[in-house]
Write a protein that holds these residues in place. Structure first.
Motif, PDB file in Angstrom:
ATOM      1  N   ALA A  41       0.795  -1.233   0.000  1.00 54.56           N
ATOM      2  CA  ALA A  41       0.000   0.000   0.000  1.00 54.56           C
ATOM      3  C   ALA A  41       0.824   1.277   0.000  1.00 54.56           C
ATOM      4  O   ALA A  41       0.391   2.282  -0.566  1.00 54.56           O
ATOM      5  CB  ALA A  41      -0.960  -0.003   1.186  1.00 54.56           C
ATOM      6  N   THR A  42       1.996   1.280   0.615  1.00 56.44           N
ATOM      7  CA  THR A  42       2.778   2.516   0.694  1.00 56.44           C
ATOM      8  C   THR A  42       3.575   2.792  -0.576  1.00 56.44           C
ATOM      9  O   THR A  42       4.135   3.873  -0.723  1.00 56.44           O
ATOM     10  CB  THR A  42       3.751   2.472   1.885  1.00 56.44           C
ATOM     11  OG1 THR A  42       4.638   1.355   1.716  1.00 56.44           O
ATOM     12  CG2 THR A  42       3.012   2.353   3.203  1.00 56.44           C
ATOM     13  N   ASN A  43       3.631   1.843  -1.489  1.00 62.49           N
ATOM     14  CA  ASN A  43       4.451   1.988  -2.683  1.00 62.49           C
ATOM     15  C   ASN A  43       3.577   2.335  -3.893  1.00 62.49           C
ATOM     16  O   ASN A  43       2.726   1.549  -4.285  1.00 62.49           O
ATOM     17  CB  ASN A  43       5.212   0.682  -2.930  1.00 62.49           C
ATOM     18  CG  ASN A  43       6.239   0.799  -4.031  1.00 62.49           C
ATOM     19  OD1 ASN A  43       5.979   1.400  -5.068  1.00 62.49           O
ATOM     20  ND2 ASN A  43       7.394   0.205  -3.820  1.00 62.49           N
ATOM     21  N   PRO A  44       3.810   3.496  -4.527  1.00 60.47           N
ATOM     22  CA  PRO A  44       2.970   3.904  -5.657  1.00 60.47           C
ATOM     23  C   PRO A  44       3.085   2.987  -6.873  1.00 60.47           C
ATOM     24  O   PRO A  44       2.213   3.008  -7.743  1.00 60.47           O
ATOM     25  CB  PRO A  44       3.457   5.315  -5.981  1.00 60.47           C
ATOM     26  CG  PRO A  44       4.799   5.426  -5.368  1.00 60.47           C
ATOM     27  CD  PRO A  44       4.813   4.499  -4.193  1.00 60.47           C
ATOM     28  N   GLN A  45       4.108   2.156  -6.948  1.00 57.19           N
ATOM     29  CA  GLN A  45       4.230   1.236  -8.080  1.00 57.19           C
ATOM     30  C   GLN A  45       3.094   0.221  -8.117  1.00 57.19           C
ATOM     31  O   GLN A  45       2.826  -0.362  -9.157  1.00 57.19           O
ATOM     32  CB  GLN A  45       5.572   0.504  -8.036  1.00 57.19           C
ATOM     33  CG  GLN A  45       6.747   1.404  -8.312  1.00 57.19           C
ATOM     34  CD  GLN A  45       8.058   0.656  -8.320  1.00 57.19           C
ATOM     35  OE1 GLN A  45       8.216  -0.383  -7.691  1.00 57.19           O
ATOM     36  NE2 GLN A  45       9.028   1.203  -9.031  1.00 57.19           N
ATOM     37  N   PHE A  46       2.443   0.013  -6.976  1.00 56.09           N
ATOM     38  CA  PHE A  46       1.369  -0.970  -6.910  1.00 56.09           C
ATOM     39  C   PHE A  46      -0.017  -0.349  -7.108  1.00 56.09           C
ATOM     40  O   PHE A  46      -1.010  -1.054  -7.071  1.00 56.09           O
ATOM     41  CB  PHE A  46       1.426  -1.723  -5.576  1.00 56.09           C
ATOM     42  CG  PHE A  46       2.658  -2.591  -5.456  1.00 56.09           C
ATOM     43  CD1 PHE A  46       2.690  -3.842  -6.043  1.00 56.09           C
ATOM     44  CD2 PHE A  46       3.781  -2.135  -4.784  1.00 56.09           C
ATOM     45  CE1 PHE A  46       3.818  -4.648  -5.953  1.00 56.09           C
ATOM     46  CE2 PHE A  46       4.918  -2.926  -4.691  1.00 56.09           C
ATOM     47  CZ  PHE A  46       4.936  -4.181  -5.271  1.00 56.09           C
ATOM     48  N   ARG A  47      -0.078   0.958  -7.322  1.00 55.35           N
ATOM     49  CA  ARG A  47      -1.371   1.610  -7.547  1.00 55.35           C
ATOM     50  C   ARG A  47      -1.903   1.247  -8.924  1.00 55.35           C
ATOM     51  O   ARG A  47      -1.189   1.308  -9.916  1.00 55.35           O
ATOM     52  CB  ARG A  47      -1.229   3.129  -7.440  1.00 55.35           C
ATOM     53  CG  ARG A  47      -0.949   3.581  -6.037  1.00 55.35           C
ATOM     54  CD  ARG A  47      -0.988   5.092  -5.934  1.00 55.35           C
ATOM     55  NE  ARG A  47      -0.409   5.475  -4.667  1.00 55.35           N
ATOM     56  CZ  ARG A  47       0.373   6.521  -4.496  1.00 55.35           C
ATOM     57  NH1 ARG A  47       0.641   7.326  -5.497  1.00 55.35           N
ATOM     58  NH2 ARG A  47       0.868   6.776  -3.306  1.00 55.35           N
TER      59      ARG A  47
END
Length: 168
Positions: free
Chosen positions: A79-85
């Protein structure tokens, strides 16, 4: 600091070699961006890659380290990593308005964390992600490749932005 002197020893154990080469590539990121004009920090020079700016690339490298060491290897939440958005492609490179100096500091803090993770584990340990479990050795080799490739991108960007060239 002469980065030529920061190369790992010619004869050393595997961990020293892997971390040494990765650290050298990481240090080259800041070196490549020294004296970059503020107006060029967020300027794209590749027509089909509008998010590939010096600032965007530094942010991408920070979040890529987080992805591999924190999420895939340690099993921390995505959740904290924008690559997974899912809502925005290349969310990790969308950094309009964020100063390059801040992004460089965040990248360096992340790779210090990555080095702490590396020091605490065997190269044979595997990631905790339930579907994808590379060894720490594989992650380090991949990060050398990934970081060196992006240092090359910074070389090209810098030459196109202001004519600066040179490896070290």
């Amino acid at each position: 600091m002469n980065l030529r002197d920061r190369r790992p020893p010619i004869v050393a154990d595997e961990r020293t070699q892997l971390v040494g080469w990765l650290d050298l590539q990481r240090m080259l990121v800041r070196r490549k961006l020294e004296r970059l004009r503020p107006e060029d920090e967020h300027r794209a020079v590749l027509p089909k890659s509008p998010l590939m700016t010096p600032a965007g690339l530094v942010s991408h490298m920070r979040w890529t380290e987080h992805c591999w060491f924190n999420v895939i290897f340690l099993g921390e939440p995505e959740a904290t990593n924008p690559q997974f958005r899912k809502e925005a492609d290349s969310a990790d490179m969308r950094v309009a308005g964020v100063p390059l100096a801040q992004l460089l500091d965040e990248f360096e803090a992340q790779y210090a964390e990555s080095n702490r993770i590396t020091a605490a584990h065997s190269l044979d340990d595997v990631g905790k992600d339930p579907e994808y479990q590379p060894s720490l050795r594989w992650i380090l080799i991949h990060m050398v490749e990934e970081t060196a490739r992006h240092v090359g991108h910074l070389d090209a960007m810098r030459e196109l932005l202001d004519g600066e060239t040179g490896y070290y």
